[in-house]
Design a protein around this motif. Structure first.
Motif, short mmCIF file in Angstrom:
data_model
loop_
_atom_site.label_atom_id
_atom_site.label_comp_id
_atom_site.label_asym_id
_atom_site.label_seq_id
_atom_site.Cartn_x
_atom_site.Cartn_y
_atom_site.Cartn_z
N UNK A 123 0.85 -1.32 -0.02
CA UNK A 123 -0.33 0.07 0.08
C UNK A 123 0.89 1.33 -0.06
N UNK A 124 1.13 2.03 -1.31
CA UNK A 124 2.07 3.13 -1.11
C UNK A 124 1.74 4.08 0.06
N UNK A 125 0.49 4.35 0.24
CA UNK A 125 0.02 5.42 1.06
C UNK A 125 0.51 5.01 2.48
N UNK A 126 0.48 3.79 2.98
CA UNK A 126 1.06 3.20 4.11
C UNK A 126 2.52 3.30 4.14
N UNK A 127 2.82 3.11 3.11
CA UNK A 127 4.58 3.13 3.21
C UNK A 127 5.09 4.60 3.32
N UNK A 128 4.16 5.41 2.91
CA UNK A 128 4.85 7.13 2.98
C UNK A 128 4.38 7.16 4.54
N UNK A 145 16.18 10.01 4.25
CA UNK A 145 15.72 11.00 4.64
C UNK A 145 15.96 11.27 6.21
N UNK A 146 16.09 12.23 6.67
CA UNK A 146 16.09 12.54 8.14
C UNK A 146 14.99 13.06 8.68
N UNK A 147 14.79 13.48 9.98
CA UNK A 147 13.78 14.07 10.58
C UNK A 147 13.44 15.31 9.89
N UNK A 148 14.77 16.04 9.51
CA UNK A 148 14.56 17.50 8.95
C UNK A 148 13.50 17.41 7.52
N UNK A 149 13.96 16.32 6.93
CA UNK A 149 13.35 16.06 5.61
C UNK A 149 11.63 15.73 5.70
N UNK A 150 11.44 15.17 6.90
CA UNK A 150 10.06 14.88 7.21
C UNK A 150 9.20 16.00 7.91
N UNK A 151 9.95 16.82 8.61
CA UNK A 151 9.44 17.73 9.08
C UNK A 151 9.05 18.96 8.05
N UNK A 152 10.08 19.31 7.05
CA UNK A 152 9.43 19.91 5.87
C UNK A 152 8.60 19.52 5.06
N UNK A 153 8.46 18.12 4.83
CA UNK A 153 7.33 17.77 3.92
C UNK A 153 5.95 17.93 4.72
N UNK A 154 5.82 17.89 5.92
CA UNK A 154 4.60 18.14 6.88
C UNK A 154 4.35 19.71 6.52
N UNK A 155 5.26 20.34 6.81
CA UNK A 155 5.14 21.85 7.01
C UNK A 155 4.59 22.36 5.42
N UNK A 156 5.30 21.69 4.46
CA UNK A 156 5.06 22.24 3.10
C UNK A 156 3.57 21.65 2.76
N UNK A 157 2.90 20.52 3.45
CA UNK A 157 1.84 19.88 3.01
C UNK A 157 0.84 20.98 3.67
N UNK A 320 -7.21 13.04 4.53
CA UNK A 320 -6.27 13.34 5.42
C UNK A 320 -4.74 13.12 5.15
N UNK A 321 -3.93 13.78 5.76
CA UNK A 321 -2.47 13.39 5.70
C UNK A 321 -1.77 12.64 6.90
N UNK A 322 -1.22 11.62 7.04
CA UNK A 322 -0.96 11.08 8.31
C UNK A 322 0.45 10.62 8.27
#
Length: 542
Positions: A123-128, A145-157, A320-322
């Motif tokens: 499930x690509x959505x679960x994988x992300x 990816x690091x936590x920096x990338x994950x945080x930026x992706x969330x804020x961009x969303x 939503x975005x999870x």
């Protein structure tokens, strides 16, 4: 064809109740034993070693409950009423395995993680959505990816959704995550991952070792220790003699001595302390130790159905975005769906014997609000707390504070950095005062501590003015002519050196920050703070 050492065969530097291992030299012997299922089925695991990582938590002054606080308005130890005090110190229990046991856990953790990734990639959505305890490569790169990338992706969303309508963000924290896992659910999900109705004997041996574990207290190995008192050091003389005679690091010279200490009552062994009382009054064991190489993947496996249901209900139904990072959950959604989503998460987690920390559940709205006299608008975070709106209160996620119009490093992380800086100055000032002679200088040399505040990744050669490779000294045990072991220094190149400043530079690169809007600006006063601390503590100790 020469076989390379597997990635899961990694040596550990800590000292334990069993000997340290020469993994680089003898890894083939260890691999042969660990991959032998019959060997694992009969293997007896040693007790884990328990320690705690304590961290002071600074809280803002609250006049309704904090008494006799300092003038700064912030405190980490306050009085809640007359004669009663409370320390805001967060203590995280850690259990870590002996060296060979750790390799076994690593091997089975590697097997389970590989099978778990195969399942969620269906499930690509679960994988992300599952971003903790796994490597997620950057696009077209072999770097993770690091936590920096994950945080930026969330804020961009959040920013991308804010162009269409008001957007909300919900953060949840699972209470007592590792210590609250239900063993029956864990067993069931373990079987599902390896596609077996029941666990094979070798897997069941690992399951029992993780759920019915025993442990000793690291403090009980000290020369003297009484709960509540200042801890003494370890018997360094004994440890030195063991290293010299045996050629390894260990608290005991052999397993026989360890067993005698336990048998004579000098070293107490404890059992899994995590329990839960069922509705029928029966008390059952729950939880797994945090700190094993296997713990992270078991936590992900345990929440597999929970993650699937979140994807089905929130991501697909409510669009939503999870994202889940271990026990921290982030959901970005429409502000109209907040109540339904919040209720679903709180109800769903109960099916797995866990619950959400109510005081760590936060709700944010992101709206385009007026911020100046010209009535210009910008994206602004609004925290909903006790049915009240708190404008520009930041969303805290993975070490960052996000206000919609700005992103900064979490303020408590900066405080921790400055406390470390001042702490090392204190230690060096005390050391300088003890070693003072008429010829010695009353000084703390900045280059000795600059790794903390401004260390380059490589040295600049004074002659060529070019970057020069840095080296560090490592030591290995070498047997001498007398049959004793000596520590021989080995010069090893430093492949990558990182500190807090290099972390901030990475944040700037990933967030595409320029000099005027840099994360580095948040620590621009570090040299002034360092100079003030040096002056203060030198004068205090001399």
């Amino acid at each position: 064809m020469i076989k390379n050492k597997p990635d899961w065969l990694k040596s550990k530097g800590y000292i334990h109740i069993t000997p340290s291992l020469s993994v680089e030299k003898d890894w083939r012997v260890y691999e042969q034993k660990i991959t032998n299922k019959k060997y694992i089925e009969k293997y007896a695991f040693f007790p884990l070693m328990h320690d705690s990582i304590s961290e002071r938590k600074y809280k803002k002054y609250d006049n309704s409950k904090h008494l006799n606080t300092n003038k700064s308005g912030r405190t980490h130890c306050f009085k809640i009423r007359k004669g009663k005090s409370k320390q805001t110190i967060k203590s995280r229990p850690i259990h870590y395995a002996s060296h060979f046991d750790s390799l076994i856990y690593s091997y089975y953790g590697n097997i389970l993680n590989s099978k778990y990734l195969d399942v969620i990639k269906e499930d690509p959505e679960l994988d992300k959505s599952i971003i903790a305890y796994r490597k997620i490569n950057l696009e077209n790169q072999n770097k993770g990816k690091s936590t920096i990338h994950f945080a930026k992706e969330a804020f961009d969303e959040i920013e991308s959704r804010s162009h269409q309508k008001n957007v909300a963000a919900l953060t949840f924290d699972i209470e007592n995550f590792f210590s609250g896992l239900d063993h029956k659910i864990l067993y069931s999900k373990w079987c599902e991952i390896i596609k077996e109705q029941n666990l094979p004997d070798d897997h069941y041996k690992i399951f029992r070792a993780c759920t019915n574990f025993s442990y000793i207290l690291r403090d009980n190995l000290r020369k003297e220790y009484y709960p509540g008192s200042r801890r003494s050091g370890f018997d360094e003389k004994k440890l030195h003699l063991i290293r010299k005679a045996k050629g390894y690091k260990c608290f005991f010279k052999d397993v026989k001595e360890l067993r005698e200490e336990i048998k004579n009552g000098n070293l107490k062994v404890y059992k899994n302390p995590f329990t839960k009382k069922l509705d029928n009054g029966k008390v059952v064991k729950i939880g797994i130790p945090q700190g094993l190489p296997l713990s992270a993947v078991l936590a992900n496996i345990y929440l597999l159905d929970f993650d699937r249901n979140i994807i089905k209900e929130i991501v697909r139904k409510y669009r939503g975005y999870y994202r889940r990072y271990s026990d921290d959950l982030l959901i970005i959604c429409s502000s109209d769906d907040v109540d339904n989503i919040k209720q679903f998460v709180l109800t769903e987690i109960l099916k797995y014997g866990l619950k959400i920390s109510s005081h760590k559940t936060e709700e944010f709205l992101f709206e385009n609000l007026v911020y100046n006299k010209n009535f210009d608008k910008r994206l602004t975070s609004v925290k909903i707390e006790n049915n009240q709106r708190r404008i520009a209160k930041p969303l805290i996620y993975l070490g960052f504070e996000y206000r919609g119009f700005s992103t900064s490093i979490k303020s408590t992380n900066l405080s921790k950095y400055y406390r470390r800086l001042i702490y090392i100055v204190k230690r060096r000032a005390k050391r300088a005062s003890k070693n003072i002679t008429p010829e010695s200088k009353k000084a703390i040399y900045k280059h000795q501590i600059k790794k903390l505040y401004n260390a380059p990744l490589k040295n600049i050669d004074s002659d060529s003015k070019e970057l020069k490779q840095k080296f560090r000294m490592r030591y290995r045990f070498v047997k001498n002519e007398l049959g004793e072991y000596d520590l021989e220094p080995v010069k090893m190149p430093i492949k990558k050196q990182s500190n807090y400043i290099s972390y901030l530079k990475r944040c700037d690169r990933i967030f595409n920050r320029n000099k005027s809007n840099s994360f580095l600006k948040q620590v621009r006063k570090r040299k002034n703070i360092l100079n003030h601390a040096i002056k203060k503590h030198l004068n205090k100790n001399f």
